[in-house]
Design a protein around this motif. Sequence first.
Motif, PDB file in Angstrom:
ATOM      1  N   TRP A 146       0.622  -5.931  -7.723  1.00 33.43           N
ATOM      2  CA  TRP A 146       1.817  -6.480  -8.354  1.00 33.43           C
ATOM      3  C   TRP A 146       3.062  -5.899  -7.706  1.00 33.43           C
ATOM      4  CZ3 TRP A 146       5.154  -3.164 -11.088  1.00 33.43           C
ATOM      5  CH2 TRP A 146       6.280  -3.808 -11.653  1.00 33.43           C
ATOM      6  N   TYR A 147       3.026  -4.598  -7.444  1.00 35.49           N
ATOM      7  CA  TYR A 147       4.216  -3.890  -6.976  1.00 35.49           C
ATOM      8  C   TYR A 147       4.571  -4.319  -5.558  1.00 35.49           C
ATOM      9  CZ  TYR A 147       7.339   0.084  -6.169  1.00 35.49           C
ATOM     10  OH  TYR A 147       8.427   0.873  -5.902  1.00 35.49           O
ATOM     11  N   SER A 148       3.552  -4.640  -4.772  1.00 34.47           N
ATOM     12  CA  SER A 148       3.804  -5.016  -3.377  1.00 34.47           C
ATOM     13  C   SER A 148       4.635  -6.293  -3.311  1.00 34.47           C
ATOM     14  CB  SER A 148       2.480  -5.257  -2.663  1.00 34.47           C
ATOM     15  OG  SER A 148       1.885  -6.412  -3.212  1.00 34.47           O
ATOM     16  N   GLY A 149       4.539  -7.132  -4.336  1.00 33.71           N
ATOM     17  CA  GLY A 149       5.279  -8.383  -4.312  1.00 33.71           C
ATOM     18  C   GLY A 149       4.680  -9.393  -3.361  1.00 33.71           C
TER      19      GLY A 149
ATOM     20  N   THR B  88      -6.784  -2.986   1.752  1.00 35.99           N
ATOM     21  CA  THR B  88      -6.223  -2.044   0.781  1.00 35.99           C
ATOM     22  C   THR B  88      -6.417  -0.634   1.274  1.00 35.99           C
ATOM     23  OG1 THR B  88      -7.203  -3.577  -0.794  1.00 35.99           O
ATOM     24  CG2 THR B  88      -6.147  -1.632  -1.676  1.00 35.99           C
TER      25      THR B  88
ATOM     26  N   PHE C 187      -1.945  -2.358  -9.887  1.00 36.41           N
ATOM     27  CA  PHE C 187      -0.524  -2.010  -9.876  1.00 36.41           C
ATOM     28  C   PHE C 187       0.081  -2.327  -8.509  1.00 36.41           C
ATOM     29  CE2 PHE C 187       2.673   1.157  -8.690  1.00 36.41           C
ATOM     30  CZ  PHE C 187       3.667   0.803  -9.575  1.00 36.41           C
ATOM     31  N   ILE C 188      -0.577  -1.872  -7.472  1.00 38.61           N
ATOM     32  CA  ILE C 188      -0.023  -2.068  -6.120  1.00 38.61           C
ATOM     33  C   ILE C 188       0.060  -3.555  -5.801  1.00 38.61           C
ATOM     34  CG2 ILE C 188      -0.426  -1.660  -3.670  1.00 38.61           C
ATOM     35  CD1 ILE C 188       0.540   0.782  -5.138  1.00 38.61           C
TER      36      ILE C 188
ATOM     37  N   SER D  75      -1.294 -10.355  -5.080  1.00 38.79           N
ATOM     38  CA  SER D  75      -1.304 -10.347  -6.550  1.00 38.79           C
ATOM     39  C   SER D  75      -2.230 -11.443  -7.066  1.00 38.79           C
ATOM     40  CB  SER D  75       0.112 -10.534  -7.093  1.00 38.79           C
ATOM     41  OG  SER D  75       0.887 -11.248  -6.180  1.00 38.79           O
TER      42      SER D  75
END
Lengths: 1006, 460, 178
Positions: free
Chosen positions: B323-326, B256, B320-321, B331
């Motif tokens: 989830w957002y990273s996909g 990260t 958030f990231i 996740s």
Amino acid sequence: MSSIDQPTWRSIEEKEGDVSVQPFVDREFQDGASVLDEGVSRRTFLKMMGASLALAGVSGCGMVRRPKQFIHPYAVAPEGVVPGESIHYATAMAIGHHVTGLLIESHEGRPTKVEGNPLHPHSGGAAGVWHQASVLGLYDPDRLQKPTFKKEVSTQALYLDWLSSRLTDAAGDEGASMLVVSEALASPTSHRLLAEFQSAFPKAMVVMADPFGADRQVGALRAMTGSSVVPMPRYESIDCLVSVGADFLGVSPDALRATRAFALRRQPEHVRGMNRLYVLESHYSLTGTKADHRFRLKPSDLERALVQLARELLARAGGSGLLQSVVGSLPVKKVLPQAVVSAMASDLLSPNRTSALVAGDEQSPFVHGLVYAINGLLGANGNTIDYYRFPSAEFATSDAIRLGESGLKAAVAAMASGVIKTAVLLGGNPVYATPGDMGFAQALSKVPHTVHLTHYHNETSAACGWVLPRSHYLESWGDAKALDNTVSIVQPLIEPMGLSVSDVSFLASLLSDATAFPSDLDAVKATFQGSGSAKDTVWRQWLRDGVVSKGTPTDVPVPTTFPFTPTPVSRSGLEVVFYPDYKVLDGRFSNNGWLQELPDPISKLTWDNAAYISSFTARTLGVKTGDMMALSAGGRHVDTVVMVQPGAADGCIALVGGYGRTVDGRVGQGRGFNVYPLRQTGRSFVSGATVSPLGRTYVLATTQQHGSMEERDLAKQVTVTEWDENPHFAHKKHAFPLTSSWKELAYDEGNQWGLAIDLSKCTGCNACLIACQSENNIPIVGKDQVANGREMHWIRLDRYFVGSVDEPEVRHQPMTCLQCENAPCEQVCPVSATVHSKEGLNDMVYNRCIGTKYCSNNCPVKVRRFNFLDYHQRNPQSVAKRRQHLFDYMREPDPSVQKQFNPEVTVRMRGVMEKCTYCVQRISKGRIRAKNESRALLDGEIKSACMQTCPADAIVFGDIRDPKSRVAHMKSNRRNYAILEELHLKARTTYLASISNPNPQLVKES
Amino acid sequence: MSVMVDDPSVRTPLVLGGHTFASVSDAVCAPVEQKAPKWWVASFAVALSLLALLLAMLSKLVWTGVGVWGLNNPVMWGWDLVGFVFWVGIGHAGTLISAILFLFRQKWRTSINRFAEAMTIFAVMCAGIYIAFHVGRVWVAYYLFPIPNSMAMWVNFRSPLMWDVFAVSTYFTISLLFWYVGLIPDLATLRDRAVTKTRKIWYGIFAMGWRGANRHWQHYERAYLILAALSTPLVLSVHSIVSFDFAVSQLPGWHTTIFPPYFVAGAIFSGFAMVVTLMIIARKLFKLESFMTMHHLETMNKIILATGTMVGYAYAMEFFIAWYSGNPYESFAFVNRAFGPYAWAYWTMISCNVIFPQLFWFKKIRRSIPAMFVISIIVNIGMWFERFVITATSLHRDFLPSSWFYYSPTWVEVCQFIGSFGLFLTFFLLFLKYLPMIAISEVKAIMPEADPHHHGGDHV
Amino acid sequence: MTSQRVIGLLGSFPSPAAVLKAAESLRDAGYQRFEVYSPFPIHGMDRAMGIKDSPLGWIVVTCGLIGLSGALLLQWWVSVEAYAIVTSGKPLFSFQAFVPICFELMVLLSGFGAVFGMFSLNKLPQLYHPLFRKQSFLRATSDGFFVSVDADDPRYSQVETADFLTSIGSVTVETIEE
């Protein structure tokens, strides 16, 4: 003293032979000292002095003291022995009636590894877990070493005196007071000797039986046809196969042959296309994991389903007399949906496809008979199923020689009646492993004179007067006849470790009145008189090939009667099936650490057995995995532990034999639970069982806790139709291009090693795991450590359940080190203890490793193994070590176990990370050989241990740069994919996606 | 840094109670010169026994093997690395207070920096113990240093652990020097006040013959300034590098980019909390309330509030990231943190680090000794859990479900952690007893009397 | 004691302001070899005494550069020359990974430069100094402010300098013997 005058000072004293200095030499320079004893040449002496000087320096500057060791020079070197070079000898191992030809690797006279004999039709170059682990059994320090009489150490001479007196007694009543109970023997010589014994003592009773085995099937066929034959399906040529509770890929010792043949047809590329497998079974078996359609049925329903199928087949194909008469009269109960049955039937009967049924050894005679009849209907008999004369039956001509459970029953009756005065027990463990209702133990206690020939002191030998150590097959002469009538010579690799007696000598002694045990070699040669064994060349040929002669099938016997009815079951209660353990079989291997720690291929359970029940049954009984329960049936009960098994049949409990040993070695004793008391004589399963939870829990050590793949595309599998539609399904599109931010290495010269594993062929049989363990000196860690996730196996068989909890599919995925070109483990090691070789190997430098364990944390597939506690020393059989200095470790493996170690592989200490090396020792060995012969390496010349032993031929190792190599060919297959490819590991180990071949009609159904 | 100021027009006095130069010396030197009070002897005994516990655990570890800990195959790092990061984090407040606040000319730091620096050094020692003993073969741990050896093998400079070796040792050395340099004038003070010969000799030796000459002061101040300037990036780099241990690997939940700033914030957070905890005790026991004023404590609490909020923001961002990273693995790792087997640890962390510090929005709580004492301790518990969550939770469930496993520590790990406090406290108590816990000369320099223009003395 | 050679005079002053003023006067009077002692650094004293700026910065910069280049050299030599082994398929000279250690070693050596540079500039440790024998001087580390004038200062004269010190506000004036 200064190092200058030291040597002079020493050498003068030495020359004058002053003994007072000898101790110094001994301490400083062991080997030299032992050389000294046999007078020294000038050169050796000088060499020695040089070395001792060096050593004197070492010990001068520290607390280093070498442990005391001696050189044992070959007075007469055995032929062909080059020190440091291993030699392979051919022999054969029999497990019950099943015989496997083997090649044994031997280092300076120490058998170190068991491999399959390619010339032997059953092995075909593969060896199973039991065969490979048997080498550890050879060195097991818990094996009996001396004869004992009533627990007192005695001598063979005294035994033979006792024996001759017993024989003279028996001669009086023509042996009526004599009983011989033997475990199943596949040795023609033993058979001959037993037959001779029988004719010498006509009234004596001879029984040969195993707790599990082919006897029930053979018995059924004999009852139907009058001839003792055993079916051998040719799996490679069967297009559509139905297994009726048959685990032919798994626990059957016949699995090697079956797996190889079966796996051939699991690859969609095969010219005749894929085969299709239907499995009807009660618990999840290895065979079930490869099924295209699996139906979980409790044993009584299994019989009903078979009847259902038979009716459907008859309805479609028009009946043959016998089958019609049998099935027609039976009540019909639809346990399978009609759609399923008709789909199966049409599939089995579809023209220009071969089809057959296989029945499991443990099934009832009714099932065996019905399957035999149905195979007749399908035209499988003699076509895709060959029938061979049952080797053990060849000598059992007189009625006094009985096989199987019925024989044991008769023996128990005879003993109980008190007519038996002398009982001779050869191997086996009937007191422990016979059905509870038989009462073998009580009957045996009525026999005044008993002798037991056994490897270990076990429950039976505890109940016998005389106990003789039994020779391991690697230390005795013998022979073996496989079920397909292939005959092999069993030749010893090493002198007996104790005062042990081989089976053959033991049986021969029953016929002779000699003061010493007759030679087993002579007995074996005598058996082969006339077949040319006299000719030395022939004999040597046999020994070298490991095969004397191959067998030929007999004509298919014609069924005349059908004397069986379905097994009667009580409506209430649960049904209980029994099957031998994947690890310790019927219990004969229970003192083998490798096998104890071998994960069960389905449940991944180690060091224990458990009662497997479906989650539904668990809910109804109100128990969960780890709960103890009392299971009672037929007035007897056993305490055992529950393990919920996805895919087990509802209303049924599957019990595993081989555990709960009360008298055994340090490894096996007291592990798991004994389930034999619950078995019932003449019954393939038990019904009307009741369960009461005990309110206790029990720790089960499994090597895999999470069975779901979590929707991650790891072990890929699609149906053959899906594959046709999308041949490139295995290669997924990546959101980002797989490139590095730096210029990547090309690896474009020399050999570049790689491995490909065909998941379509892999059955998850664990053979590779034991091969790896014995090749790479991998320690066992014990139950408590496995429970804490610290097992050391370098190759791991991941098992995933896919689908619903009740009807899951199983995926196997062997996980070696991926040998990533962009290995994440390497860059995080602060001391460069794991680095990359020019040939693309991810090397571990053990003596550089300080054990930060960072590499393992960064390994995406977690194949690195950390030696947390010096497991070789913590082995239950380890012994106290002579302490060299304060910080020395206090224990070491038993000296005899140390003999098994592969001298070409480092024995790792604690605090060091280790992992799969692609058997780098074999690679360099091959490279050196090729170099000496100044040639390039040939493809397939170097085999990793896992590849070499894989019965399914699913693992292929080789040079991926050589386009003609097998591995390159496999990696060019469209099914080839790299696991976690999106991490851009550039793994050298890749997988071929598994393809299943379900029946389109049934797929439409679901 | 206007947070330091309640009302810009009126500056809160930094030293209360009308002290003169002499009385400052007297007040600070008193604990050193008087004989040890009972509570000190008692707590020193406790500290020593804890230290003994640590040594016992380490011996068991070395003798038996890392297996005495609960580590297993997926979870190869547990309380060992958690302890390491925990202590390094605590170690950050000291240098931060001394260096960064010095550069920002935050005069209020003077009465607490000595204290905090000492804490830093001892905390880093504890961290060092952990990093040294977490390896499987501690007797060859010297392989970690690029030393020419008979194996002709060298270290791997690409490994974050190698960076750690350099970062932590540099950090320790520089902090020690910084601390010692600051001590020299005060050691001279002690030397000159000494009544017994031994004190005179020992303090004399370490004071190195300091006599307050202005030419000395000139170089001294320059050196101090430079050290401060060096320590500032150093303190930021050290915890960034510690965070690289995780961020550079490719494990979901470790890999990260937010880690370096987030670790630094966390370090300051925990460090300040630790300083507050210790200060509250020390100022009471040594009656130094006039130097460690409520103003100091309140300012510290404000920083705790600020950093705590940053940490909370980081937690939110991670999620958030993820989830957002996909990225499914990413996740999953975070969902598993919050709702997996280790959820209890995660929520402990959240409540301790994000929720409780928010109470410092209220001036009442900010200025209430009992409240801040409890909260500061809660914060350190929370920060320990943060490290645990990051280390164990990410490891125990990674890419292949087949290797998922649960990790729980053994009594050895627990006792070793408790014992590490023994090491810390032993040194800290010795410091309190034998060294001035407040920078005397610095405090004098910030007193109004110290300003030559105080009496309006005119000069050209 | 009287037999000993006088090496200077020591005047004591009541406050930082006084001693600052005294320093200025001495400077203006043309004294060069005099020193001011105070328990803490006095703002503006350097200018008051007219001494030039500390060269410490340059020492530190030099050390820092040595550390930086040394670290880079070490890592390059080890990874490319001495032990060139493939790691994770990365280039031998992966300079990105070498940054942290370069930084750390730069800081470390700079720190050494600052501390030991300061010691050498101050000629510390100096465990003996004539002033230590002066009972009054003990206050120099507590609340005393002193000025010493060396005897070998060109403007130095036992009597006049003493008077001068008194005239610029010295409370007491003592001689410093060797």
